[in-house]
Design a protein around this motif. Structure first.
Motif, PDB file in Angstrom:
ATOM      1  N   HIS A  88       0.802  -1.219   0.000  1.00 40.50           N
ATOM      2  CA  HIS A  88       0.000   0.000   0.000  1.00 40.50           C
ATOM      3  C   HIS A  88       0.838   1.274   0.000  1.00 40.50           C
ATOM      4  CE1 HIS A  88      -3.444  -2.548   0.608  1.00 40.50           C
ATOM      5  NE2 HIS A  88      -2.928  -3.036   1.726  1.00 40.50           N
ATOM      6  N   ASN A  89       2.131   1.181   0.345  1.00 40.45           N
ATOM      7  CA  ASN A  89       2.939   2.401   0.381  1.00 40.45           C
ATOM      8  C   ASN A  89       4.206   2.336  -0.459  1.00 40.45           C
ATOM      9  OD1 ASN A  89       4.780   0.847   1.809  1.00 40.45           O
ATOM     10  ND2 ASN A  89       4.843   2.166   3.608  1.00 40.45           N
ATOM     11  N   GLU A  90       4.417   1.210  -1.143  1.00 39.43           N
ATOM     12  CA  GLU A  90       5.685   1.024  -1.850  1.00 39.43           C
ATOM     13  C   GLU A  90       5.941   2.112  -2.882  1.00 39.43           C
ATOM     14  OE1 GLU A  90       8.221  -2.378  -4.301  1.00 39.43           O
ATOM     15  OE2 GLU A  90       6.182  -2.824  -3.610  1.00 39.43           O
ATOM     16  N   GLU A  91       4.923   2.457  -3.645  1.00 39.71           N
ATOM     17  CA  GLU A  91       5.105   3.462  -4.692  1.00 39.71           C
ATOM     18  C   GLU A  91       5.547   4.804  -4.104  1.00 39.71           C
ATOM     19  OE1 GLU A  91       2.702   5.156  -8.607  1.00 39.71           O
ATOM     20  OE2 GLU A  91       1.778   3.676  -7.287  1.00 39.71           O
ATOM     21  N   GLN A  92       5.011   5.154  -2.929  1.00 43.58           N
ATOM     22  CA  GLN A  92       5.378   6.418  -2.306  1.00 43.58           C
ATOM     23  C   GLN A  92       6.752   6.357  -1.634  1.00 43.58           C
ATOM     24  OE1 GLN A  92       2.279   4.886  -1.706  1.00 43.58           O
ATOM     25  NE2 GLN A  92       1.384   6.151  -3.333  1.00 43.58           N
ATOM     26  N   GLN A  93       7.125   5.196  -1.140  1.00 47.30           N
ATOM     27  CA  GLN A  93       8.379   5.057  -0.398  1.00 47.30           C
ATOM     28  C   GLN A  93       9.607   4.959  -1.303  1.00 47.30           C
ATOM     29  OE1 GLN A  93       8.604   5.733   2.639  1.00 47.30           O
ATOM     30  NE2 GLN A  93       8.034   4.058   4.012  1.00 47.30           N
ATOM     31  N   VAL A  94       9.434   4.434  -2.502  1.00 47.54           N
ATOM     32  CA  VAL A  94      10.581   4.126  -3.359  1.00 47.54           C
ATOM     33  C   VAL A  94      11.485   5.324  -3.628  1.00 47.54           C
ATOM     34  CG1 VAL A  94      11.220   3.513  -5.738  1.00 47.54           C
ATOM     35  CG2 VAL A  94       9.702   2.016  -4.419  1.00 47.54           C
ATOM     36  N   PRO A  95      10.976   6.517  -4.022  1.00 49.79           N
ATOM     37  CA  PRO A  95      11.886   7.629  -4.320  1.00 49.79           C
ATOM     38  C   PRO A  95      12.817   7.982  -3.163  1.00 49.79           C
ATOM     39  CG  PRO A  95       9.691   8.122  -5.125  1.00 49.79           C
ATOM     40  CD  PRO A  95       9.567   6.880  -4.297  1.00 49.79           C
ATOM     41  N   ALA A  96      12.283   8.017  -1.942  1.00 51.25           N
ATOM     42  CA  ALA A  96      13.114   8.357  -0.787  1.00 51.25           C
ATOM     43  C   ALA A  96      14.164   7.283  -0.524  1.00 51.25           C
ATOM     44  CB  ALA A  96      12.237   8.553   0.451  1.00 51.25           C
ATOM     45  N   LEU A  97      13.786   6.020  -0.692  1.00 48.53           N
ATOM     46  CA  LEU A  97      14.735   4.932  -0.459  1.00 48.53           C
ATOM     47  C   LEU A  97      15.841   4.931  -1.506  1.00 48.53           C
ATOM     48  CD1 LEU A  97      12.281   2.051   0.554  1.00 48.53           C
ATOM     49  CD2 LEU A  97      13.747   3.411   2.058  1.00 48.53           C
ATOM     50  N   VAL A  98      15.470   5.142  -2.755  1.00 49.15           N
ATOM     51  CA  VAL A  98      16.477   5.185  -3.823  1.00 49.15           C
ATOM     52  C   VAL A  98      17.412   6.377  -3.616  1.00 49.15           C
ATOM     53  CG1 VAL A  98      16.831   5.513  -6.306  1.00 49.15           C
ATOM     54  CG2 VAL A  98      15.066   3.944  -5.484  1.00 49.15           C
ATOM     55  N   SER A  99      16.871   7.489  -3.141  1.00 48.63           N
ATOM     56  CA  SER A  99      17.702   8.662  -2.859  1.00 48.63           C
ATOM     57  C   SER A  99      18.734   8.357  -1.782  1.00 48.63           C
ATOM     58  CB  SER A  99      16.807   9.822  -2.420  1.00 48.63           C
ATOM     59  OG  SER A  99      17.585  10.956  -2.103  1.00 48.63           O
ATOM     60  N   ARG A 100      18.312   7.638  -0.762  1.00 49.56           N
ATOM     61  CA  ARG A 100      19.256   7.263   0.286  1.00 49.56           C
ATOM     62  C   ARG A 100      20.320   6.314  -0.244  1.00 49.56           C
ATOM     63  NH1 ARG A 100      16.236   6.443   6.072  1.00 49.56           N
ATOM     64  NH2 ARG A 100      18.428   6.069   6.606  1.00 49.56           N
ATOM     65  N   LEU A 101      19.912   5.387  -1.098  1.00 55.72           N
ATOM     66  CA  LEU A 101      20.881   4.477  -1.703  1.00 55.72           C
ATOM     67  C   LEU A 101      21.882   5.235  -2.561  1.00 55.72           C
ATOM     68  CD1 LEU A 101      18.402   1.623  -2.704  1.00 55.72           C
ATOM     69  CD2 LEU A 101      20.280   1.388  -1.071  1.00 55.72           C
ATOM     70  N   ALA A 102      21.386   6.215  -3.303  1.00 53.68           N
ATOM     71  CA  ALA A 102      22.258   7.006  -4.175  1.00 53.68           C
ATOM     72  C   ALA A 102      23.282   7.806  -3.378  1.00 53.68           C
ATOM     73  CB  ALA A 102      21.415   7.942  -5.041  1.00 53.68           C
ATOM     74  N   ARG A 103      22.946   8.113  -2.131  1.00 60.62           N
ATOM     75  CA  ARG A 103      23.890   8.847  -1.275  1.00 60.62           C
ATOM     76  C   ARG A 103      24.906   7.916  -0.616  1.00 60.62           C
ATOM     77  NH1 ARG A 103      19.058  11.499   0.535  1.00 60.62           N
ATOM     78  NH2 ARG A 103      19.208  10.420   2.556  1.00 60.62           N
ATOM     79  N   GLY A 104      24.805   6.618  -0.912  1.00 60.49           N
ATOM     80  CA  GLY A 104      25.799   5.686  -0.395  1.00 60.49           C
ATOM     81  C   GLY A 104      25.335   4.843   0.778  1.00 60.49           C
TER      82      GLY A 104
END
Length: 260
Positions: free
Chosen positions: A42-58
């Motif tokens: 129910h929240n995956e679509e909303q959560q993905v951008p923030a999680l990917v951003s954190r991954l991109a920061r290392g």
């Protein structure tokens, strides 16, 4: 739980969990205190951008589901796709997977199988989907809930055929693990005779369609057809060969045309 999985869960910056409370009990059991964030259907679509951003920061993130393997009838697909498209490394940490565990112990053919996941909840849609799977020769594997296991087995027996061999795997790797093999008709009766047989999480494995059901020509059927063609007209030979072998009359007729 493998040593590698425990090491990773203890080292990552964040755990994306289907249910943070469920995962929290697991972490507490092993003495881990890694921060968690919820990631479910129910929240995956909303959560993905923030999680990917954190991954991109290392940062590093572990993706876990309540049981089994993420993405296998569980959340995580959007996150994995987004991470890979962003050039972020995605590494599998193998663990239990109910469909593979059930298949390995079922005694049904395992060289080829089709994992269908959960069938539709509504009867009409469920039966329509089963009809589409009826002629597939590979072992069919389904997940099912305790709320629908009885109805699902009944529909399988009626649509796929009550004499199909099948296995119900219940509560795999848990205290009340059970693998029950029988025909689909037999499993319908087995499930109905004891309330405990309707409790837990289920994997249902059904043998694939036989050659007779799919219309595939067997060596024996062709031998019968050749013998009959030596004595009868094509149409009569195909009809009689079908009655003897169970192979589709149309299949035999087409093969007869080729032989003639």
């Amino acid at each position: 739980m493998s040593r590698r999985a425990l090491q990773i869960l203890g080292e990552v910056d964040l755990i994306a969990a289907e249910d943070t409370r469920h995962t929290g009990r697991l972490l507490t059991h092993f003495g881990l205190a890694t921060p968690r964030v919820s990631l479910h259907e129910h929240n995956e679509e909303q959560q993905v951008p923030a999680l990917v951003s954190r991954l991109a920061r290392g940062e590093s993130i572990a993706l876990v589901s309540d049981a089994g393997t993420p993405l296998i009838s569980d959340p995580g697909f959007r996150l994995v796709v987004a991470a890979r498209e962003s050039g972020i490394r995605v590494s599998p940490v193998p663990g239990p997977c109910a469909l593979i565990a059930a298949l390995s112990a079922s005694g049904l053919p395992s060289d080829r199988f089709l994992f269908e996941g959960f069938l539709p909840a509504r009867e009409l849609a469920r039966r329509k989907r089963l009809q589409a799977l009826r002629d597939i020769p590979s072992t069919l594997i389904f997940y099912e809930s305790s709320h629908r296991i009885g109805d699902a087995l009944t529909d399988m027996a009626e649509v796929l055929g009550g004499d199909r061999r099948a296995v119900v795997a219940r509560e795999l790797t848990k205290t009340f693990e059970q693998l029950q093999g029988d025909t689909l008709s037999g499993l319908v009766q087995w499930q109905a005779e004891d309330p405990n047989h309707g409790r837990g999480e289920f994997v249902v494995l059904v043998s694939g369609a036989s050659r007779q059901e799919t219309g595939e020509l067997t060596t024996e059927a062709e031998r019968v057809l050749r013998l009959l063609l030596g004595e009868l007209p094509l149409k009569a030979a195909a009809r009689l060969a079908s009655e003897i072998t169970g192979i589709s009359r149309n299949t035999l007729y087409q093969r007869g045309l080729e032989l003639r």
